[in-house]
Design a protein around this motif. Structure first.
Motif, PDB file in Angstrom:
ATOM      1  N   UNK A  51      -4.472   8.843 -10.920  1.00 45.15           N
ATOM      2  CA  UNK A  51      -3.196  10.009 -10.890  1.00 45.15           C
ATOM      3  C   UNK A  51      -2.917   9.920  -9.561  1.00 45.15           C
ATOM      4  N   UNK A  52      -3.619  10.246  -8.672  1.00 43.75           N
ATOM      5  CA  UNK A  52      -3.338  10.433  -7.206  1.00 43.75           C
ATOM      6  C   UNK A  52      -2.380   9.305  -6.903  1.00 43.75           C
ATOM      7  N   UNK A  53      -2.893   7.973  -7.071  1.00 46.09           N
ATOM      8  CA  UNK A  53      -2.126   6.815  -6.319  1.00 46.09           C
ATOM      9  C   UNK A  53      -0.916   6.596  -6.940  1.00 46.09           C
ATOM     10  N   UNK A  77       1.037   9.231  -8.492  1.00 47.77           N
ATOM     11  CA  UNK A  77       1.827  10.168  -7.959  1.00 47.77           C
ATOM     12  C   UNK A  77       2.282   9.742  -6.608  1.00 47.77           C
ATOM     13  N   UNK A  78       1.235   9.287  -5.794  1.00 53.35           N
ATOM     14  CA  UNK A  78       1.784   9.254  -4.424  1.00 53.35           C
ATOM     15  C   UNK A  78       2.768   8.310  -4.332  1.00 53.35           C
ATOM     16  N   UNK A  79       2.505   6.869  -5.162  1.00 51.00           N
ATOM     17  CA  UNK A  79       3.563   5.835  -5.035  1.00 51.00           C
ATOM     18  C   UNK A  79       5.020   6.448  -5.576  1.00 51.00           C
ATOM     19  N   UNK A  80       5.068   7.162  -6.464  1.00 49.84           N
ATOM     20  CA  UNK A  80       6.219   7.869  -6.994  1.00 49.84           C
ATOM     21  C   UNK A  80       6.865   8.459  -6.174  1.00 49.84           C
ATOM     22  N   UNK A  81       6.165   9.637  -5.456  1.00 51.64           N
ATOM     23  CA  UNK A  81       6.828  10.552  -4.528  1.00 51.64           C
ATOM     24  C   UNK A  81       7.313   9.632  -3.394  1.00 51.64           C
ATOM     25  N   UNK A  82       6.529   8.655  -2.711  1.00 53.08           N
ATOM     26  CA  UNK A  82       7.228   7.969  -1.904  1.00 53.08           C
ATOM     27  C   UNK A  82       8.527   7.120  -2.223  1.00 53.08           C
ATOM     28  N   UNK A  83       8.383   6.625  -3.284  1.00 53.37           N
ATOM     29  CA  UNK A  83       9.578   5.687  -3.816  1.00 53.37           C
ATOM     30  C   UNK A  83      10.692   6.887  -3.962  1.00 53.37           C
ATOM     31  N   UNK A  84      10.600   7.899  -4.699  1.00 52.47           N
ATOM     32  CA  UNK A  84      11.888   8.799  -4.958  1.00 52.47           C
ATOM     33  C   UNK A  84      12.086   9.417  -3.622  1.00 52.47           C
ATOM     34  N   UNK A  85      11.446   9.584  -2.605  1.00 53.64           N
ATOM     35  CA  UNK A  85      11.761  10.077  -1.224  1.00 53.64           C
ATOM     36  C   UNK A  85      12.276   8.934  -0.170  1.00 53.64           C
ATOM     37  N   UNK A  86      12.255   7.816  -0.771  1.00 51.01           N
ATOM     38  CA  UNK A  86      12.834   6.652  -0.156  1.00 51.01           C
ATOM     39  C   UNK A  86      12.034   6.339   1.334  1.00 51.01           C
ATOM     40  N   UNK A  87      10.642   6.360   0.802  1.00 50.94           N
ATOM     41  CA  UNK A  87       9.921   6.023   1.824  1.00 50.94           C
ATOM     42  C   UNK A  87       9.065   4.757   1.728  1.00 50.94           C
ATOM     43  N   UNK A  88       9.649   4.086   0.758  1.00 52.92           N
ATOM     44  CA  UNK A  88       9.377   2.542   0.399  1.00 52.92           C
ATOM     45  C   UNK A  88      10.589   1.890   0.330  1.00 52.92           C
ATOM     46  N   UNK A 143     -10.513  12.672  -3.987  1.00 56.81           N
ATOM     47  CA  UNK A 143     -10.156  13.314  -5.292  1.00 56.81           C
ATOM     48  C   UNK A 143     -11.657  14.043  -5.827  1.00 56.81           C
ATOM     49  N   UNK A 144     -12.562  13.827  -5.472  1.00 58.76           N
ATOM     50  CA  UNK A 144     -13.818  14.443  -5.914  1.00 58.76           C
ATOM     51  C   UNK A 144     -14.156  15.738  -5.416  1.00 58.76           C
ATOM     52  N   UNK A 145     -13.334  16.371  -4.705  1.00 63.23           N
ATOM     53  CA  UNK A 145     -13.300  17.633  -4.132  1.00 63.23           C
ATOM     54  C   UNK A 145     -13.166  18.626  -5.228  1.00 63.23           C
ATOM     55  N   UNK A 146     -13.887  19.579  -5.581  1.00 65.54           N
ATOM     56  CA  UNK A 146     -13.756  20.537  -6.474  1.00 65.54           C
ATOM     57  C   UNK A 146     -12.360  21.260  -6.890  1.00 65.54           C
ATOM     58  N   UNK A 147     -11.624  21.470  -5.858  1.00 61.34           N
ATOM     59  CA  UNK A 147     -10.422  22.144  -6.174  1.00 61.34           C
ATOM     60  C   UNK A 147      -9.284  21.087  -6.181  1.00 61.34           C
ATOM     61  N   UNK A 148      -9.655  19.735  -5.873  1.00 65.91           N
ATOM     62  CA  UNK A 148      -8.550  18.793  -5.847  1.00 65.91           C
ATOM     63  C   UNK A 148      -7.341  18.507  -7.130  1.00 65.91           C
ATOM     64  N   UNK A 149      -8.090  18.593  -8.322  1.00 62.10           N
ATOM     65  CA  UNK A 149      -7.269  18.428  -9.524  1.00 62.10           C
ATOM     66  C   UNK A 149      -6.297  19.730  -9.522  1.00 62.10           C
ATOM     67  N   UNK A 150      -7.008  20.894  -9.159  1.00 58.19           N
ATOM     68  CA  UNK A 150      -6.221  22.181  -9.590  1.00 58.19           C
ATOM     69  C   UNK A 150      -4.939  22.337  -8.755  1.00 58.19           C
TER      70      UNK A 150
END
Length: 191
Positions: A146-148, A150-161, A85-92
């Motif tokens: 935020x990344x953790x 968002x990734x959790x919710x994305x995987x939950x919604x996409x039925x990956x959990x 997440x500390x990559x300069x363009x990550x947040x963008x």
């Protein structure tokens, strides 16, 4: 004080105090013990006491709000997540993805584009060059969380959990109920 009347004064003191007195008198470069005592008295009467201020740093443990969590990472987890997440363009990039989720493309079949789910996403804070180290550190910590999330919710919604006790329908129902509660409160406040 050449014409002043001399008075004999006896002072009782411990041997230790006498030794300190004699050492101080010798180091003072004053001609007589009377003058030395006179200078000590003047100093005691004229000098304001000095107060030494010692700065100490206190770390106050912040009480977590009901919607906050605390997570401790292993050094390897911290290294991986911080590096990501500390990559300069990550947040963008992350914020661009979040913004795209509000417009479902015709070919997309994922529930991730549902309008109700758009409030789930946590935006990242963009790292700016003018940020000092403290601001940068807070932004990076925000972006890791935020990344953790968002990734959790994305995987939950996409039925990956699949073993999750919370389903897409549960989340959608909760969001709609919360929305109805907020609308009711707004109506009550407006009345």
């Amino acid at each position: 004080m050449p014409n002043s009347k001399k008075v004999v004064k006896t002072i009782r003191m411990t041997a230790e105090t006498n030794e300190k007195f004699e050492t101080a008198f010798e180091e003072s470069n004053v001609d007589s013990k009377g003058e030395f005592i006179d200078s000590l008295i003047d100093q005691a009467l004229n000098d304001e006491p000095t107060i030494e201020v010692e700065e100490i740093e206190i770390e106050v443990e912040k009480k977590l709000e009901p919607n906050q969590i605390l997570i401790s990472l292993t050094p390897a987890q911290m290294f991986a997540l911080h590096g990501h997440v500390s990559e300069q363009e990550f947040a963008e990039k992350q914020n661009r993805i979040i913004n795209k989720l509000s417009n479902k493309p015709w070919y997309a079949s994922s529930d991730i584009y549902k309008p109700e789910f758009q409030q789930l996403w946590t935006p990242s804070i963009e790292l700016k060059e003018q940020m000092d180290e403290t601001e940068r550190g807070k932004a990076i910590k925000n972006n890791m969380g935020a990344f953790l999330a968002n990734m959790f919710l994305t995987n939950l919604i996409d039925s990956n959990i699949p073993e999750s006790a919370v389903s897409i329908e549960d989340i959608e129902t909760f969001i709609l109920e919360q929305s109805e509660l907020e609308n009711t409160k707004e109506d009550e406040n407006a009345a």
